[in-house]
Motif scaffolding. Structure first.
Motif: not given
Length: 158
Positions: A2, A4, A44, A47-48, A54, A78, A148
């Motif tokens: 995860k 954020s 985003v 990352l996904q 996210v 999200f 990340a």
């Protein structure tokens, strides 16, 4: 894993100081006046695509419905949203000792992206990982992606 993001001054920025994503069309731009830092949508989604959950973790009291609806217009969904109300109910609860305004490790968030000094200091005290995004930076997307992946490797090797 995860990850954020804070909203104010991380994702939501002033177009006077930052490059921003295209503004929503009228009348949506009046209902949702916040402007997204350029690269947010790509970041985003990337990352996904890489398998990260996210989240939004903000101390603001914008409603979850408001946040989800705004980002839906940018084709962003999200995994979870923690706002000031949820944090107060789930993290602070009935404790008499005041906890920090954000405590990502409560939600097993591996990496939090923020801009505030107090969050950086609290990360040292409460043992959560934070990556600071502050000034306008054309490389901010790549830096967050690199961090990340670095944190993911640390967690895989522990």
């Amino acid at each position: 894993m995860k990850i954020s993001f804070d909203l104010d001054d991380v994702i939501f920025v002033s177009p006077d100081n930052y490059e921003v994503e295209p503004e929503l069309r009228f009348p949506l731009n009046k209902m949702f006046p916040e402007r997204l830092r350029k690269g947010t949508v790509r970041l985003v989604h990337e990352l996904q695509d890489r398998g990260f959950e996210v989240w939004v973790y903000t101390s603001s009291f914008r409603s979850e419905v408001y946040i989800r609806t705004l980002f839906r217009y940018y084709n962003i969904k999200f995994s979870q949203i923690v706002n000031g109300y949820r944090h107060k109910a789930e993290v602070q609860g009935n404790r008499t000792t005041l906890l920090p305004q954000k405590l990502p490790n409560h939600y097993r968030i591996s990496l939090h992206i923020d801009d505030e000094d107090v969050i950086i200091e609290n990360s040292k005290i409460y043992g959560f990982r934070v990556f600071r995004v502050l000034e306008p930076d054309d490389m901010w997307v790549e830096k967050v992606l690199d961090e990340a992946e670095r944190v993911r490797k640390l967690e895989e090797n522990s």
